[in-house]
Design a protein around this motif. Sequence first.
Motif, short mmCIF file in Angstrom:
data_model
loop_
_atom_site.label_atom_id
_atom_site.label_comp_id
_atom_site.label_asym_id
_atom_site.label_seq_id
_atom_site.Cartn_x
_atom_site.Cartn_y
_atom_site.Cartn_z
N VAL A 1 0.83 -1.20 0.00
CA VAL A 1 0.00 0.00 0.00
C VAL A 1 0.87 1.26 0.00
CG1 VAL A 1 -1.65 1.35 1.36
CG2 VAL A 1 -1.99 -1.11 1.04
N ALA A 2 1.95 1.25 0.79
CA ALA A 2 2.81 2.44 0.86
C ALA A 2 3.44 2.75 -0.48
CB ALA A 2 3.88 2.24 1.92
N VAL A 3 3.98 1.73 -1.14
CA VAL A 3 4.68 1.98 -2.40
C VAL A 3 3.71 2.24 -3.55
CG1 VAL A 3 4.86 -0.38 -3.31
CG2 VAL A 3 6.75 1.23 -3.66
N ALA A 4 2.48 1.75 -3.43
CA ALA A 4 1.49 1.96 -4.50
C ALA A 4 1.23 3.44 -4.73
CB ALA A 4 0.19 1.24 -4.14
N GLY A 5 1.27 4.23 -3.66
CA GLY A 5 1.00 5.65 -3.82
C GLY A 5 2.03 6.36 -4.67
N HIS B 1 4.04 6.46 10.13
CA HIS B 1 4.33 6.78 8.75
C HIS B 1 3.19 6.37 7.82
CE1 HIS B 1 8.97 7.04 9.43
NE2 HIS B 1 8.30 8.01 10.00
N LEU B 2 2.51 5.28 8.12
CA LEU B 2 1.34 4.90 7.32
C LEU B 2 0.24 5.97 7.42
CD1 LEU B 2 1.02 1.08 8.00
CD2 LEU B 2 1.31 2.15 5.76
N ALA B 3 0.04 6.52 8.60
CA ALA B 3 -0.97 7.56 8.75
C ALA B 3 -0.63 8.78 7.91
CB ALA B 3 -1.09 7.96 10.22
N LEU B 4 0.65 9.10 7.80
CA LEU B 4 1.07 10.25 7.00
C LEU B 4 1.04 9.95 5.50
CD1 LEU B 4 3.86 11.40 9.43
CD2 LEU B 4 1.78 12.65 8.88
N VAL B 5 1.27 8.69 5.13
CA VAL B 5 1.05 8.29 3.74
C VAL B 5 -0.41 8.51 3.36
CG1 VAL B 5 0.92 6.30 2.18
CG2 VAL B 5 2.94 6.63 3.59
N ALA B 6 -1.31 8.15 4.28
CA ALA B 6 -2.75 8.36 4.03
C ALA B 6 -3.05 9.84 3.81
CB ALA B 6 -3.56 7.82 5.22
#
Length: 401
Positions: free
Chosen positions: A15-19, A75-80
């Motif tokens: 999910v992180a790299v997909a962005g 970091h996931l929250a900030l990716v969101a």
Amino acid sequence: MNGTTKLLLAAVCGVAVAGVYAGQPVLGPMGRDLDVPADALGWFVATGQLGYLAGLVLLVPLGDVLDRRRLIAAHLALVAAGSAITGAAPVAWAAFSGLAAAGLFAVVVQTAVAYTASISPAAERGRNLGIVTSGVVIGILGARIVAGVLADLWGWRSIYLALALLAAVLALLTRTLLPADVSRGTARYGQALRSFGGLFARPVFLGRGLVAFFLFASFGTLWSGMALPLAEAPWHLDATQIGLFGVAGLAGALGAARSGRWGDAGHARRVTGIALVLLLASWAAIGQLPWSLPLLILGVIVLDFAVQAVHVSNQHTLTAAYPGRTSTTIGAYMVFYSLGSALGAAGTTALYDATGWTGSSILGATLALCALAAWAFSTRAESRAARPLSPSSTVVGRVRC
């Protein structure tokens, strides 16, 4: 390391790299909507990669200082947040800002990889890294498939809004389900940053890093440029059809899932060399895109098999060489990945606008040849100097497996 932990970490990576890559099959619609000229479309991908580069330098070393479980969730929250900004952007500068933010915190991937390496027994490290990093491949290539479908149904913005939701959900799950990190050291942030910079003077690290730079530049040349000729004559494919080429790439990359086990068996150097020869050969088929889709599909499968095999072998080699500083090592290694991917993304769209797919294909093949030359250099360096850091030069505490 149980199966649930491995699958959750693989999902985090995906999910992180997909962005960073989700815009590749919809560069045209994004550019038209946000009034970005054709020769600058590659910057939708390159901006995320440059944000990623900044995160590798500034954020990944925190994994050798702080609790990695909490870092992953934060970091996931900030990716969101970055993905949501991109999806809602009314003008180009806002979209670029969101992409840069999502790329900056997408380095959660490296924290997850380092976490995996640190909690894995030495005999299983390569296999576990192969499973978790398969999430990266699924994210990069699977994002294209889903992005094409979502773009045709609800427009390109829906891609980033969906990613924002997924990243937010994973932030909650990782904070709840991952075991506490007991492998972090006692170093301060400044020490970790100095350690980060010192790696670039080490022959084994530099050799593997140069391989990664050219490897991912070649990878980015294909995936950031391919949508443009496929949308034009003679093919005239829509976003969904272009996104489906990700299935071919996914098949090739997952075919390399055993490369981690080959590394565990001591064959990392040989696997890297064979895979780089395949990478170079793949461009002979990819270059036929204007005339043959079956040959393009074959080339995509071979290229993604080669990229995943080399990437896992590189990480296996480096985490074994520097076992007490896995976050810093993986972060520094991925600087080469980020710079290479940005070069490929920006270079392929500029060349395509000037010379067509022939120029992009020559660029991709040249970069693959450079990766093979870098591998030859790294093989000599590893033969002469490959050994772990001495205890006095490490900056983190002892790893517990």
